[in-house]
Enzyme design. Sequence first.
Site, PDB file in Angstrom:
ATOM      1  N   LYS A 126      31.853  83.800 -25.773  1.00 23.09           N
ATOM      2  CA  LYS A 126      32.523  83.125 -26.880  1.00 23.09           C
ATOM      3  C   LYS A 126      31.571  83.044 -28.060  1.00 23.09           C
ATOM      4  O   LYS A 126      30.437  82.590 -27.932  1.00 23.09           O
ATOM      5  CB  LYS A 126      32.960  81.716 -26.464  1.00 23.09           C
ATOM      6  CG  LYS A 126      33.826  81.011 -27.504  1.00 23.09           C
ATOM      7  CD  LYS A 126      34.455  79.753 -26.927  1.00 23.09           C
ATOM      8  CE  LYS A 126      35.440  79.121 -27.895  1.00 23.09           C
ATOM      9  NZ  LYS A 126      36.117  77.934 -27.321  1.00 23.09           N
ATOM     10  N   ASP A 169      41.917  67.444 -23.796  1.00 21.69           N
ATOM     11  CA  ASP A 169      42.996  68.405 -24.066  1.00 21.69           C
ATOM     12  C   ASP A 169      43.445  69.065 -22.770  1.00 21.69           C
ATOM     13  O   ASP A 169      43.566  70.288 -22.692  1.00 21.69           O
ATOM     14  CB  ASP A 169      42.527  69.453 -25.072  1.00 21.69           C
ATOM     15  CG  ASP A 169      43.711  70.196 -25.723  1.00 21.69           C
ATOM     16  OD1 ASP A 169      44.829  69.655 -25.690  1.00 21.69           O
ATOM     17  OD2 ASP A 169      43.504  71.300 -26.255  1.00 21.69           O
ATOM     18  N   GLY A 173      40.469  77.859 -32.538  1.00 15.84           N
ATOM     19  CA  GLY A 173      40.279  77.340 -33.878  1.00 15.84           C
ATOM     20  C   GLY A 173      39.090  77.944 -34.587  1.00 15.84           C
ATOM     21  O   GLY A 173      39.147  78.261 -35.768  1.00 15.84           O
ATOM     22  N   GLU A 224      41.487  84.016 -29.195  1.00 13.49           N
ATOM     23  CA  GLU A 224      40.703  83.252 -30.148  1.00 13.49           C
ATOM     24  C   GLU A 224      41.353  81.906 -30.369  1.00 13.49           C
ATOM     25  O   GLU A 224      42.560  81.737 -30.247  1.00 13.49           O
ATOM     26  CB  GLU A 224      40.544  83.999 -31.461  1.00 13.49           C
ATOM     27  CG  GLU A 224      41.838  84.390 -32.156  1.00 13.49           C
ATOM     28  CD  GLU A 224      41.558  85.225 -33.400  1.00 13.49           C
ATOM     29  OE1 GLU A 224      41.326  84.610 -34.460  1.00 13.49           O
ATOM     30  OE2 GLU A 224      41.563  86.454 -33.307  1.00 13.49           O
TER      31      GLU A 224
END
Length: 741
Positions: free
Chosen positions: A107, A201, A87, A85
């Site tokens: 998800k 990211d 944020g 998991e």
Amino acid sequence: MTIQSEETIFLEAIALPAEQRAEFVRHQCRNDPELRRRVEQLIAAHERQGDILDVALGETVIGQSATVDAGEDIGPYRLLQKLGEGGFGVVFMAEQRHPVRRKVALKVIKPGMDSKSVIARFEAERQALAMMDHPNIARVFDGGSTVDGERPYFVMELVKGVPIVEFCDTNSLTTAERLRLFISVCNAVHHAHQKGVIHRDIKPSNVMVTLHDGEPVVKVIDFGVAKALHQRLTEKTLFTQYGMMVGTPQYMSPEQAEMSGLDVDTRSDIYSLAVLLYELITGTTPLQAESLRKATGYQDLQRMICEDEPVVPSQRLSTSGQQLTILAKHRRVSPERLPREIRGDLDWIVMKGLEKDRRRRYDSASDFAADVQRALDLEPVLAGPPSQVYRLKKFVLRNRAAVLAVTAAVVVLGAILFALVDGRNHRLARQRQDEVRLTNAVDEATSALVAAVDAELTDDRWTSAEFTVSRVRELMQGATAGVAAVDRARVFLDRYELARRDQQFTLAMEELLINRGTNQDLSSWITVERELRKILRDRGYDVDLLSPVELGKRVRDDPSMLQLTDALELWLDARRQVAALGGEAVPSEEIVAWVDGMNIADPKPFRSALRKLVFETVPPEPEFLALAIAENDLAATCSRKLSWLAQAYQLVGNNRRAFEIQAFALSRHPGDLLLNFEYATRQMNEQDWDEAIRYYLRCTAIRPNISGVWRSLAEAYRNNNETEAADHALDVAARLERAAQ
């Protein structure tokens, strides 16, 4: 001072090491004790539960949904086990049971996390992935909402792999093998950039490696903080606010860390790729975690990212002490040789990618990959200085056996020839440099144009395209690039101008049809017909002056033949709508003449057959339609013709097949405004308000500035008893209409 929201400060705080968060919050909230209290509560919850993206200031949670867990079903998916998991989302391994059986990753938003801002970010990630089709990017298969309708989920490819650095070390990959994997990463990131998405990211845990038939395959995952390069990823996307740090500090570009008014572009991912390459080579990042933990505060962390110059990779290896032995073992090379492998080409390549000034980095991820490939092929790299000694050294390395076999006489002769051609080589080097700059500029502009073609003319993607095109024009003036490079640039500029013209033409038609055509009254359709007539006239095709045959012949030779034929079809259909509502009748022989004219312009049998069916110039026989389809590849058919095909099936009475064709068209062209609008309108007619809302919302994401879309959305909301949402959509429509006056 910039006013920051509770969520913004919270997200900035949790990006810092834990010991620096309190000081940062005190500084940011020094004039607002209540804001500080709320932020500290969020951070406390984050530290109890892990990364958590909570509710923004003044925002209410949509609903406290029930927990989902392994063994439960979501739609056709059985949850098998929780994989992890982040944020705001939980990822499960799931089994899809129909229409095919396969393992997937599902998800879904965490319970209690379904605020509007979280849903916006969640949907942005889903759409970012759905836009892409690349073997090195995890694919999206499906999406929907849980049974309670409050928590969206999406289904993607299950990537059974490990982070790239861990994979390389565990399998003792050589430096060359690591570089080949890195090239695959660059290609995947370049594909995302071409789709208008910045990852923001990139780090080892978001670059997984899995084995396919025994061969390592890279998969770039987790677009959870992805940013649309020049577009909205979703109609509810919360754009990254001014002063909001997003990313992982060790891999973060200076412009991400600065959080200034300078927007982050694709070159930020180039920097993160360079950090990843640095780590693949040296086993550590340029800005090490130990250094970050020593930062005296938030501003000191920013300073380190923006100002501290990285140590050259080969030097980092040479000074790594006993760690060098472990690093060398993981690369199947001796400790003495490893720094020598990196020194030179790879040093230059990495340091170019790590430039603090983004203008000095590689222009694109594909350029980055190409230079790494040159290093692998022992060819001169663009990042290295183009000196004669350097080029000669590369020649010797590539031809070592031949060089050792030559005689001293040949060496002397080579030295003489070298001196004679040195001056000429300087001129050629400058010409080559100009050619490379112009070629790269054309490549960059081409990528920008590809990203812009589906955007409206006011979209920032066109601004980006215009900027890159201006660079091409600038480099063409006074440059010494060869004829081939200049000719290629001219061809591109011609293509760009044609794309601009076609886009303006298409967008004008879309806006007209939706803003006017949503009202099914005679007056609105008369306006649509007149304005379509004007659009055609402005392009040089006056339907009042040219006969159908003459106009068809002229359109046939136009590079924009398909767009012009679409416009003619829409104009003739508008005339039929006017006649059906009691306006001026259209004689059947005139319809036949215009259909024949369009078939002169576009004689493809499939499209000709569709026109004849849609405009009823032939009897609506299913066999006629089936034969036309059998001889064509539907997957290669443009969106407008797939829409006409669905309409043709309706005319022959096969509504089920019409629905299937419409769904297929949407799967092939998910960003087509009219397809989504037509599908949403079909759902309205079927009184499936939820599905209509879903696709009208997609329309607002594609073209947010068309009031007719918002009015249709408001009607769907009202039918679904969502009064507040309907009022909001009507308010948006009214504001757009006032702005257009």
